[in-house]
Design a protein around this motif. Structure first.
Motif, PDB file in Angstrom:
ATOM      1  N   UNK A 135       0.645  -1.526   0.136  1.00 38.67           N
ATOM      2  CA  UNK A 135      -0.012   0.475  -0.061  1.00 38.67           C
ATOM      3  C   UNK A 135       0.396   0.927  -0.188  1.00 38.67           C
ATOM      4  N   UNK A 136       1.783   0.736   0.595  1.00 31.87           N
ATOM      5  CA  UNK A 136       3.504   2.232   0.944  1.00 31.87           C
ATOM      6  C   UNK A 136       2.957   2.560  -0.214  1.00 31.87           C
ATOM      7  N   UNK A 137       3.651   1.866  -1.864  1.00 33.59           N
ATOM      8  CA  UNK A 137       4.600   1.533  -2.811  1.00 33.59           C
ATOM      9  C   UNK A 137       2.981   2.102  -3.937  1.00 33.59           C
ATOM     10  N   UNK A 138       1.753   1.602  -3.912  1.00 25.86           N
ATOM     11  CA  UNK A 138       0.887   2.204  -4.829  1.00 25.86           C
ATOM     12  C   UNK A 138       0.291   3.520  -4.444  1.00 25.86           C
ATOM     13  N   UNK A 139       0.680   4.118  -2.862  1.00 27.82           N
ATOM     14  CA  UNK A 139       0.683   5.042  -2.429  1.00 27.82           C
ATOM     15  C   UNK A 139       1.500   6.505  -3.455  1.00 27.82           C
ATOM     16  N   UNK A 197       7.094   5.524   6.366  1.00 28.42           N
ATOM     17  CA  UNK A 197       6.281   4.437   5.920  1.00 28.42           C
ATOM     18  C   UNK A 197       5.047   4.572   7.873  1.00 28.42           C
ATOM     19  N   UNK A 198       6.255   3.840   8.305  1.00 28.25           N
ATOM     20  CA  UNK A 198       5.521   3.315   9.855  1.00 28.25           C
ATOM     21  C   UNK A 198       5.100   4.006  10.817  1.00 28.25           C
ATOM     22  N   UNK A 199       6.113   5.737  11.051  1.00 26.73           N
ATOM     23  CA  UNK A 199       5.413   6.876  11.866  1.00 26.73           C
ATOM     24  C   UNK A 199       4.234   6.923  11.216  1.00 26.73           C
ATOM     25  N   UNK A 200       3.273   7.625   9.867  1.00 24.76           N
ATOM     26  CA  UNK A 200       2.215   7.321   9.570  1.00 24.76           C
ATOM     27  C   UNK A 200       1.229   6.523   9.978  1.00 24.76           C
ATOM     28  N   UNK A 255       0.225   3.937   5.874  1.00 25.54           N
ATOM     29  CA  UNK A 255       1.003   3.076   4.793  1.00 25.54           C
ATOM     30  C   UNK A 255       0.520   3.940   3.368  1.00 25.54           C
ATOM     31  N   UNK A 256      -1.143   3.472   3.213  1.00 26.37           N
ATOM     32  CA  UNK A 256      -1.409   4.335   2.095  1.00 26.37           C
ATOM     33  C   UNK A 256      -0.924   5.826   1.712  1.00 26.37           C
ATOM     34  N   UNK A 260       2.043   6.913   1.338  1.00 26.90           N
ATOM     35  CA  UNK A 260       3.160   6.539   0.100  1.00 26.90           C
ATOM     36  C   UNK A 260       3.052   8.206  -0.605  1.00 26.90           C
ATOM     37  N   UNK A 261       1.150   8.286  -0.531  1.00 26.26           N
ATOM     38  CA  UNK A 261       0.036   9.365  -1.343  1.00 26.26           C
ATOM     39  C   UNK A 261       0.737  10.971  -0.874  1.00 26.26           C
ATOM     40  N   UNK A 262       1.192  10.711   0.276  1.00 23.35           N
ATOM     41  CA  UNK A 262       1.501  12.410   0.637  1.00 23.35           C
ATOM     42  C   UNK A 262       3.022  12.000   0.389  1.00 23.35           C
TER      43      UNK A 262
END
Length: 576
Positions: free
Chosen positions: A66-70, A224-227, A242-243, A246-248
């Motif tokens: 999800x982080x990478x999708x973001x 990623x882990x903080x958000x 995580x999403x 990534x978007x931010x």
């Protein structure tokens, strides 16, 4: 802990082994990972039995995916997406959800009372696979075509739709206005926090460590882990966090650098996610297989209807309306994420989730073959669609183009077959040096944007597929004096320059034919096929680059650039 390491070792070994087989047989890697998970999981050989291991592996993989999708969701591109993509995505999502709820409730799946099988399947079937589509379109070199851009635009908006669903998903069992507003408020706080930090804090930190690759990677993971943890504290989920993380970062100055450094780690954890997902798939009974086939069939039919209709109504033509519909006709890996969150929340039965996973596998295989052959399928379908009354852009197009020359069979003295960047540059150059020559030119192409733009500029344009001999006949190629093929083989669909030269020469024995060669070895074949002149782009490029080297050595590079800038400022090209 030792058991978790052993389980991860098994996951990676079997994913790699089956991944090699999938590569050799040209199958999606995700399919190999799912099969690997099933094989070593509790429903297969039983080598990985620990539910705790499966859960940890799955959650880590999900967070990274999800982080990478973001990171790949570019909000600026969505804003610039344009009316066509926005309406296409809106029509597909709204239409897919309406049809999905009606269909799945109609076959008896739960919708309310604690069970939301129909809703989750509807959402799952509304999303398409970014991994499969981007991979195949990249291999076909179609990412930068009109249908490719429409497809990618719809994918991005689908991801945003999934984000909105994940925001309200924890409150589905108690969907009141106050609950929805509270969920949206929490998401707003999360997004605002992430955007403020990524705007005012992260740039300074990343600027300081820009030359330390290991700190760039570590900083991205920490973010990623903080958000994700902030989301958990707001009673959302780490996956949702995580999403948003990534978007931010997607418009962040260091986003490309972050993406490049996290990609390897992402691939590792995404592999673990799909392997862990495969472990949860039980041996199917006939009811699961039957439901999976029903889900797959509904996905294909609904996607074609809900994607084709908006594009067709926006006058994109049959081809540019059909191709995105075929490209999008599968279930997303994001759909599996949505289904898994539903299982964890107790909203959907395990049997329904298993059927959705099998439907994903079926469509992943079929869709790969369909996208690879989408041009042939589209050509086959256009005829029947016209016979049932659907009009293409070639219907009465002579009138649309503002010409009364007796129909599109009356081509001009010079015919350009196929229109891409070289043809766009050629028309601009002709307009700059000898504008009167434009009145002697006809263009034949099936890009609706090219058709409308050229027609608006008063040029004679014929909508049609140049790989079809009937198109060449009806376009009046037999009467032309000079025929130009400027599209390289790598971009042509359904034909190549040699085949086109043979067709044109058979229709017009006297015309002068100019063709384009990708390879030096193609030049002789094109002359043998009947070409009068063959352009080799690499030679003209080499002349230009050598001139740049000479200018640089003579200290005249700024003058050379000013010369090019002046030329660019004068150009009015159809394609950027």
């Amino acid at each position: 802990m030792h058991e978790l390491i052993r389980d991860i070792t098994l996951c990676i070994l079997f994913a790699w082994g089956l991944g090699l087989l999938a590569h050799f047989f040209r199958q999606p890697l995700i399919l190999a990972y799912l099969i690997a998970g099933f094989f070593i999981g509790p429903f297969g050989m039983g080598w990985v039995k620990s539910q705790e291991s499966i859960t940890v592996i799955s959650e880590l993989g999900l967070i990274f995916m999800l982080f990478m999708i973001g990171l790949e969701i570019d909000l600026k591109k969505i804003v610039r997406a344009g009316r066509v993509i926005l309406f296409a995505a809106g029509g597909q999502l709204v239409g897919g959800c309406v049809l999905g709820i009606a269909f799945f409730m109609g076959i008896g799946l739960a919708m309310g009372g604690g069970g939301f099988d129909a809703l989750y399947l509807t959402i799952a079937c509304a999303l398409s696979s970014t991994v499969i589509i981007v991979k195949v379109l990249y291999e076909k070199r179609e990412l930068d075509t009109l249908p490719g851009r429409i497809t990618l635009g719809v994918l991005v908006l689908q991801d945003i739709f999934a984000i909105l669903f994940l925001a309200v998903q924890p409150s589905l069992a108690n969907l009141q206005v106050s609950v929805i507003l509270l969920s949206v408020g929490r998401v707003g706080v999360l997004v605002a926090t992430a955007l403020v930090l990524s705007r005012y804090v992260l740039p300074r930190l990343f600027h300081q460590i820009a030359r330390r690759p290991e700190l760039i990677l570590l900083g991205a993971l920490a973010w990623c882990f903080l958000i994700g943890e902030i989301a958990e504290q707001l009673h959302l989920s780490r996956e949702m966090g995580s999403l948003v993380a990534g978007v931010s970062l997607s418009t962040f100055p260091y986003a490309l650098d972050v993406t490049a450094k996290v990609t390897t780690l992402r691939d590792f954890f995404i592999t673990l996610f799909f392997v862990a997902l495969g472990m949860t798939i039980p041996i199917p009974n006939m009811s699961v297989i039957g439901l999976a086939l029903v889900i797959a069939a509904f996905t294909v039919v609904s996607r074609v209807v809900t994607t084709f209709a908006p594009l067709y109504l926006m006058k994109q033509g049959l081809r540019a309306s059909l191709l995105p519909a075929l490209n999008l006709a599968q279930i997303s890996e994001f759909s599996l994420v949505v289904i898994q969150t539903g299982v964890a929340a107790g909203h959907i039965q395990t049997q329904t989730a298993s059927a959705a996973s099998f439907a994903f596998v079926v469509l992943a295989v079929l869709s790969t073959f369909v996208i690879m052959r989408s041009d042939q399928i589209t050509r086959f379908a256009i005829g029947p669609l016209k016979r049932i009354g659907l009009r293409d852009l070639d219907h009465g197009h002579a009138h649309d183009a503002g010409h009364d020359d007796g129909g599109h069979g009356e081509a001009r003295r010079i015919v350009i077959l196929g229109f891409f960047r070289a043809a766009s540059a050629l028309l601009s150059e002709i307009g700059r040096q000898n504008e009167s020559l434009l009145d002697q030119i006809s263009v034949v192409d099936f890009n609706p944007n090219v058709f409308r733009t050229l027609a608006d500029r008063g040029l004679h344009v014929i909508y049609g597929d140049i790989s079809n001999v009937d198109t060449l006949v009806h376009a009046g190629v037999g009467k032309a004096e000079l025929i130009i093929l400027s599209v390289p083989d790598s971009l042509l669909k359904g034909a190549n320059n040699e085949k086109l030269v043979r067709h044109v020469r058979a229709l017009n024995p006297t015309a002068k034919i100019v063709a384009t060669a990708d390879l030096l070895s193609d030049v002789g074949d094109l002359y043998a096929a009947g070409a009068d002149y063959v352009t080799v782009t690499r030679i003209t490029d080499a002349h230009e680059l050598y001139a740049v080297i000479e200018a640089a050595d003579a200290g005249l590079l700024e003058d050379k650039r000013a010369e090019i800038d002046a030329q660019l400022a004068e150009r009015k090209e159809v394609l950027p």
